[in-house]
Design an enzyme around this catalytic site. Structure first.
Site, PDB file in Angstrom:
ATOM      1  N   HIS A 194     -25.912  56.032 -23.482  1.00 21.42           N
ATOM      2  CA  HIS A 194     -27.064  55.212 -23.163  1.00 21.42           C
ATOM      3  C   HIS A 194     -28.273  55.441 -24.267  1.00 21.42           C
ATOM      4  O   HIS A 194     -29.298  54.564 -24.877  1.00 21.42           O
ATOM      5  CB  HIS A 194     -27.755  55.464 -21.898  1.00 21.42           C
ATOM      6  CG  HIS A 194     -27.035  54.745 -20.946  1.00 21.42           C
ATOM      7  ND1 HIS A 194     -25.998  55.460 -20.038  1.00 21.42           N
ATOM      8  CD2 HIS A 194     -27.018  53.523 -20.381  1.00 21.42           C
ATOM      9  CE1 HIS A 194     -25.435  54.535 -19.350  1.00 21.42           C
ATOM     10  NE2 HIS A 194     -26.029  53.289 -19.249  1.00 21.42           N
ATOM     11  N   ARG A 301     -31.558  46.678 -16.918  1.00 14.42           N
ATOM     12  CA  ARG A 301     -31.367  48.103 -16.483  1.00 14.42           C
ATOM     13  C   ARG A 301     -32.684  48.887 -15.923  1.00 14.42           C
ATOM     14  O   ARG A 301     -33.349  49.681 -16.589  1.00 14.42           O
ATOM     15  CB  ARG A 301     -30.999  48.904 -17.588  1.00 14.42           C
ATOM     16  CG  ARG A 301     -29.542  48.408 -18.467  1.00 14.42           C
ATOM     17  CD  ARG A 301     -29.284  49.509 -19.379  1.00 14.42           C
ATOM     18  NE  ARG A 301     -27.704  49.456 -19.748  1.00 14.42           N
ATOM     19  CZ  ARG A 301     -27.242  48.719 -20.766  1.00 14.42           C
ATOM     20  NH1 ARG A 301     -28.065  47.959 -21.695  1.00 14.42           N
ATOM     21  NH2 ARG A 301     -25.977  48.802 -21.134  1.00 14.42           N
ATOM     22  N   ARG A 337     -30.491  44.653 -12.150  1.00 15.82           N
ATOM     23  CA  ARG A 337     -29.185  45.728 -11.721  1.00 15.82           C
ATOM     24  C   ARG A 337     -30.146  46.540 -10.904  1.00 15.82           C
ATOM     25  O   ARG A 337     -31.070  47.036 -11.185  1.00 15.82           O
ATOM     26  CB  ARG A 337     -28.429  46.104 -12.748  1.00 15.82           C
ATOM     27  CG  ARG A 337     -27.802  47.201 -12.228  1.00 15.82           C
ATOM     28  CD  ARG A 337     -26.577  47.838 -13.501  1.00 15.82           C
ATOM     29  NE  ARG A 337     -27.476  48.805 -14.263  1.00 15.82           N
ATOM     30  CZ  ARG A 337     -27.028  49.323 -15.380  1.00 15.82           C
ATOM     31  NH1 ARG A 337     -25.721  49.053 -15.915  1.00 15.82           N
ATOM     32  NH2 ARG A 337     -27.464  50.103 -16.054  1.00 15.82           N
ATOM     33  N   GLU A 435     -16.825  47.924 -13.311  1.00 12.64           N
ATOM     34  CA  GLU A 435     -16.838  48.937 -14.507  1.00 12.64           C
ATOM     35  C   GLU A 435     -15.916  50.125 -14.131  1.00 12.64           C
ATOM     36  O   GLU A 435     -15.784  50.939 -14.743  1.00 12.64           O
ATOM     37  CB  GLU A 435     -18.076  49.300 -14.898  1.00 12.64           C
ATOM     38  CG  GLU A 435     -19.165  49.631 -13.698  1.00 12.64           C
ATOM     39  CD  GLU A 435     -20.493  49.746 -14.163  1.00 12.64           C
ATOM     40  OE1 GLU A 435     -20.743  49.529 -15.384  1.00 12.64           O
ATOM     41  OE2 GLU A 435     -21.561  49.719 -13.487  1.00 12.64           O
ATOM     42  N   ASN A 458     -18.505  49.190 -21.143  1.00 15.53           N
ATOM     43  CA  ASN A 458     -18.967  50.788 -21.614  1.00 15.53           C
ATOM     44  C   ASN A 458     -18.121  51.466 -20.499  1.00 15.53           C
ATOM     45  O   ASN A 458     -17.760  52.466 -20.902  1.00 15.53           O
ATOM     46  CB  ASN A 458     -20.372  51.044 -21.527  1.00 15.53           C
ATOM     47  CG  ASN A 458     -21.128  49.968 -22.496  1.00 15.53           C
ATOM     48  OD1 ASN A 458     -20.467  49.310 -23.278  1.00 15.53           O
ATOM     49  ND2 ASN A 458     -22.362  49.638 -22.115  1.00 15.53           N
ATOM     50  N   ASP A 459     -18.559  51.439 -19.203  1.00 11.41           N
ATOM     51  CA  ASP A 459     -17.996  52.323 -18.388  1.00 11.41           C
ATOM     52  C   ASP A 459     -16.528  52.175 -18.008  1.00 11.41           C
ATOM     53  O   ASP A 459     -15.672  52.817 -17.793  1.00 11.41           O
ATOM     54  CB  ASP A 459     -18.911  52.152 -16.988  1.00 11.41           C
ATOM     55  CG  ASP A 459     -19.936  52.941 -17.060  1.00 11.41           C
ATOM     56  OD1 ASP A 459     -20.064  54.164 -17.550  1.00 11.41           O
ATOM     57  OD2 ASP A 459     -21.108  52.666 -16.730  1.00 11.41           O
ATOM     58  N   ARG A 469     -18.623  59.125 -22.566  1.00  6.28           N
ATOM     59  CA  ARG A 469     -19.084  58.148 -23.459  1.00  6.28           C
ATOM     60  C   ARG A 469     -20.326  58.886 -24.056  1.00  6.28           C
ATOM     61  O   ARG A 469     -20.814  58.372 -25.077  1.00  6.28           O
ATOM     62  CB  ARG A 469     -19.588  56.848 -22.836  1.00  6.28           C
ATOM     63  CG  ARG A 469     -20.436  56.989 -21.701  1.00  6.28           C
ATOM     64  CD  ARG A 469     -20.715  55.771 -20.903  1.00  6.28           C
ATOM     65  NE  ARG A 469     -21.821  54.828 -21.403  1.00  6.28           N
ATOM     66  CZ  ARG A 469     -22.298  53.603 -20.633  1.00  6.28           C
ATOM     67  NH1 ARG A 469     -21.924  53.464 -19.378  1.00  6.28           N
ATOM     68  NH2 ARG A 469     -23.223  52.971 -21.259  1.00  6.28           N
ATOM     69  N   CYS A 506     -21.325  42.451 -19.679  1.00  5.33           N
ATOM     70  CA  CYS A 506     -22.619  42.878 -20.167  1.00  5.33           C
ATOM     71  C   CYS A 506     -22.476  44.211 -20.759  1.00  5.33           C
ATOM     72  O   CYS A 506     -23.540  44.965 -21.295  1.00  5.33           O
ATOM     73  CB  CYS A 506     -23.565  42.951 -18.798  1.00  5.33           C
ATOM     74  SG  CYS A 506     -23.071  44.091 -17.895  1.00  5.33           S
TER      75      CYS A 506
HETATM   76  C1  PEP Z   1     -21.483  49.156 -18.931  1.00  3.94           C
HETATM   77  O1  PEP Z   1     -21.043  50.266 -18.378  1.00  3.94           O
HETATM   78  O2  PEP Z   1     -21.087  48.517 -19.765  1.00  3.94           O
HETATM   79  C2  PEP Z   1     -22.923  48.560 -18.563  1.00  3.94           C
HETATM   80  C3  PEP Z   1     -23.291  47.557 -19.253  1.00  3.94           C
HETATM   81  O3  PEP Z   1     -23.823  49.298 -17.892  1.00  3.94           O
HETATM   82  P1  PEP Z   1     -24.482  50.744 -18.508  1.00  3.94           P
HETATM   83  O4  PEP Z   1     -24.064  50.826 -20.013  1.00  3.94           O
HETATM   84  O5  PEP Z   1     -25.852  50.601 -18.261  1.00  3.94           O
HETATM   85  O6  PEP Z   1     -23.738  51.968 -17.873  1.00  3.94           O
HETATM   86 MG    MG Z   2     -22.160  50.964 -16.639  1.00  5.65          MG
END
Ligand code: PEP
Ligand code: MG
Length: 575
Positions: A194, A301, A337, A435, A458-459, A469, A506
Site C-alpha cells: 500500500h 479506499r 469500499r 481477491e 494485488n491481493d 505484498r 481495480c
Molecule cells: C487489490 O487487492 O488489488 C486492491 C485493489 O485492494 P488493495 O490494494 O487496497 O488491497
Molecule cells: Mg485488496
C-alpha cells in the site's frame, strides 16, 4: 563520490533533487544530541509521555466492553506492568543524562537492550512477550511524537526534495502528501504494497526495495531517481545530470501530449466502450481523478480516513467525506469500499497483533468483528448515496457466511436510516471484491447475490502465489503473468459475464499499460486505476482491436512457459 543503487521502480518518471532523510513515525526515531541544560526538560517530556500512556491504558482497562475476549484485560494489565517497570520507566531517564540524547533515542536504546535479553530466553512463551514490550514502547514513542516541544526539530523539507526512508507505512505516505516531494525512495517494500500504491497515486517517481539507501545516502546529497528503471544515482556527475535532464524533458513532453486524450471517448478501434475509472484514497483526490478524465471512482479506499489518528472518524464525519466525493463526481459512479483495515493498514490504536496479518483479521473480517464501527460506516455511505451515484464495495470476501452477514448488516443499516428519517438510495448497488482465490473459484456464490464485482489483483496475486505484498524479499516472485493468476482472472471475467454481473479490475494490473491489451483480450471492459496512469491506458485502448487482442490473449491462457508467455505479451503490445 558518485554511486548507483538498484531497487524496484513503482512509479515511473525521473526526479532530480536533494535527499531528505526521514524516520518511520514509530520505531525508527531520530538520534539527537542535547545540551546539558536540556536534560531536565527531556526527562520531563519522557515522564509526561509515560503518564499519558498510563492514562490511556487505565482508561481502556476501566472500560472493557462486555463482549471483549477474556484475555483482553490480562493483556492490558501486562502492558501496564511493562510500562511501570524500572527498566522502561527509569533507565531511559538515566540514558538521557549520561548520553545527552533525546528521549525517543534513549527509550529506543533501552528497548533494543531489553529485546536482546528476550532473545536469550529459552521459554518460547516468555520470548514471545517481547511483542508486548515493542507495543508499549511504540505507544510511548507515539505520545512523545505528539509532544510539540520535541527536541526532534526536523527541518521542513524544501519543495522538490527526495524523500529517503528505510520504511514508510501507507499512513506515513498519506501524511507526506501535503509536501511537494519530487520522489519517494525506500529500502523495503513490494510493488503492490500500500505504501507503493499511495506513492504511485502522487504521480511522482518512486522506488522501493533499495535495501541500503537510508544508510548510504546523506541528508542534502544530490540524487537522480529513475522510477521507470528502479535506479538512483547518488552524487551524479555533470554528464549523468545532463543526460537525465534531457530524459526528464522528454518524459514531460510525453505527459503533456497524453493530456490531449482527456476528453476523448474511451473506446477500442472497433468502437467498443471501455470504462476507465479512478482509484482514490482521500476526498481531495477527486480533483486528480476528474483531471484525468476518469468516468467515475472505481475504488475509494476509505480506510485512509481512519489512519493517522488515535480516534475513529464519526458517522457524520464519514458521511461528509463520502458526500463530498459523490457530489463532486457529478453523477458519475462512486464506488465506496468499506474499510480495508488490518495487515499493513492497522489502526493507530490497534491492540491486536497477528503473526501473519495479511491472513488475519483484515478487511471484511475486521468489519464483521467490529460491528459498531462497520454499522456507522455503512450508515454514512448510505446517507451519501442520496447525493450522487454511490455504490458499496466489500473487500476480501471469501465465503457465503461473510457475504450473508454483510448483506444483513447493510439491510439493518438501511432500516435504521428509515427509522431515523434519513434519506438514502434504496437501490444502491452492492458489489464484492474478488481477491481471495477461494472467492474466484466459487464465483457463483457472489454473482447470485451481488450487483457487481471488482477484481483486486494485488491481493489475488498475493494469496494465489503466497507472497507477502509488503515483503521485498519475495517481491521478485510477484508475477501477474503466472498461469495460475491468468486463469483465475480470466475465469472471473468469463463467469461474471455469463451471470450477467458487471466486473472491473481495480488492482494495480488495471493501471499497467503492458497488461491493458491482455485484459481487454480476456474480456475486461471496466478498469479502475490511479489517475496518474489513466491516460496512458486510454492511449493503448484507443489503438486496440478487440478481435485481434482476444485471439492472442486466449493463446496466452494455453501457455505455461514464462518465456513464451512474455513473447506473446510482446506480440500483443507490438502493434
Ligand atoms: C487489490 O487487492 O488489488 C486492491 C485493489 O485492494 P488493495 O490494494 O487496497 O488491497
Ligand atoms: Mg485488496
Amino acid at each position: 563520490m558518485s554511486f548507483t543503487l538498484h531497487g524496484i521502480g513503482v512509479s515511473s518518471g525521473i526526479a532530480i533533487g536533494r535527499a531528505h532523510l526521514v524516520s518511520h513515525a514509530q520505531l525508527e526515531v531520530p538520534h539527537l544530541e542535547i545540551p546539558v541544560d536540556r536534560i531536565a526538560q527531556e526527562q520531563a517530556r519522557f515522564e509526561a509521555a509515560l503518564a499519558r500512556v498510563r492514562g490511556e491504558l487505565s482508561r481502556l482497562a476501566g472500560d472493557i466492553p462486555d463482549n471483549a475476549p477474556p484475555e483482553f484485560e490480562a493483556f492490558l494489565n501486562v502492558h501496564l506492568m511493562i510500562l511501570g517497570d524500572e527498566t522502561l520507566a527509569v533507565v531511559p531517564k538515566t540514558l538521557i543524562a549520561t548520553q545527552l540524547c533525546n528521549a525517543e533515542w534513549a527509550l529506543k536504546q533501552q528497548m533494543d537492550a531489553l529485546l536482546a535479553q528476550f532473545d536469550e530466553i529459552d521459554d518460547p512463551y516468555l520470548r514471545s512477550r517481547k511483542t508486548d514490550v515493542v507495543q508499549v514502547v511504540e505507544r510511548v514513542l507515539a505520545a512523545l511524537l505528539l509532544d510539540t516541544t520535541s527536541a526532534a526539530t526536523v527541518a521542513t523539507p524544501e519543495d522538490g526534495s527526495i524523500l529517503v526512508a528505510h520504511d514508510l507505512s501507507p499512513a506515513d505516505v498519506i501524511l507526506f502528501k501535503q509536501h511537494k516531494f519530487a520522489s519517494f525512495i525506500t529500502d523495503v517494500g513490494g510493488t503492490t504494497s500500500h505504501t507503493a500504491i499511495v506513492a504511485r497515486s502522487l504521480g511522482i517517481p518512486s522506488i522501493v526495495a533499495l535495501h541500503h539507501a537510508r544508510r548510504l545516502v546523506r541528508e542534502d546529497e544530490l540524487l537522480i531517481v529513475d522510477g521507470t528503471h528502479g535506479v538512483i544515482i547518488v552524487n551524479p556527475d555533470e554528464t549523468a545530470l545532463a543526460e537525465y535532464r534531457l530524459r526528464q524533458e522528454e518524459w514531460d513532453i510525453e505527459r503533456q501530449k497524453l493530456r490531449r486524450l482527456k476528453t476523448t471517448r474511451s473506446a477500442t478501434l472497433d468502437g467498443t466502450r471501455i470504462e476507465l475509472q479512478a482509484n482514490i484514497e482521500l476526498p481531495d483526490d477527486v480533483a486528480q481523478a476528474k483531471d484525468s478524465g476518469a468516468a467515475g471512482v472505481g475504488l475509494f479506499r476509505t480506510e485512509f480516513l481512519y489512519l493517522n489518528r488515535r480516534d475513529l472518524p464519526t458517522e457524520d464525519e464519514q458521511f461528509e467525506a463520502y458526500r463530498q466525493v459523490a457530489e463532486e463526481m457529478d453523477g458519475m459512479p462512486v464506488t465506496i469500499r468499506t474499510f480495508d483495515l488490518g495487515a499493513d493498514k492497522a489502526l493507530d490504536s490497534a491492540e491486536r497483533v497477528s503473526t501473519n496479518p495479511a491472513l488475519g483479521l483484515r478487511a471484511i473480517r475486521l468489519c464483521l468483528a467490529e460491528p459498531l464501527m462497520f454499522f456507522g460506516q455503512l450508515r454514512a455511505i448510505l446517507r451519501a448515496s442520496a447525493f450522487g451515484k454511490v455504490k458499496i464495495l466489500v473487500p476480501m470476501l471469501s465465503g457465503v457466511h461473510e457475504l450473508n452477514q454483510t448483506l444483513h448488516m447493510i439491510a439493518e443499516a438501511k432500516r435504521s436510516l428509515v427509522q431515523d428519517n434519513l434519506r438514502f438510495d434504496a437501490t444502491v448497488p452492492i458489489g464484492g471484491m474478488i481477491e481471495v482465490p477461494a472467492a474466484a473459484l466459487s464465483l457463483g456464490i457472489f454473482t447470485r447475490k451481488l450487483d457487481f464485482l471488482s477484481i483486486g489483483t494485488n491481493d489475488l496475486i498475493q494469496y494465489t502465489l503466497a507472497i507477502d505484498r509488503t515483503d521485498d524479499a519475495v517481491a521478485h516472485l510477484y508475477d501477474p503473468l503466472h498461469p495460475a493468476v491468468l486463469h483465475l482472472v480470466a475465469s472471473i471475467i468469463q463467469n461474471a459475464a455469463k451471470a450477467g454481473v458487471p466486473v472491473a479490475v481495480c488492482g494495480e494490473m488495471a493501471g499497467d499499460v503492458t497488461l491493458t491489451r491482455m485484459l481487454l483480450g480476456l474480456g475486461l471492459r471496466q478498469f479502475s486505476m490511479h489517475p496518474a496512469n489513466l491516460l496512458s491506458v486510454k492511449q493503448v485502448v484507443l489503438k486496440s482491436d478487440l478481435a485481434e487482442v482476444a485471439q492472442i490473449a486466449r493463446r496466452m491462457l494455453r501457455v505455461q512457459d514464462p518465456d513464451r508467455l512474455y513473447a506473446l505479451l510482446d506480440k500483443l503490445n507490438a502493434a
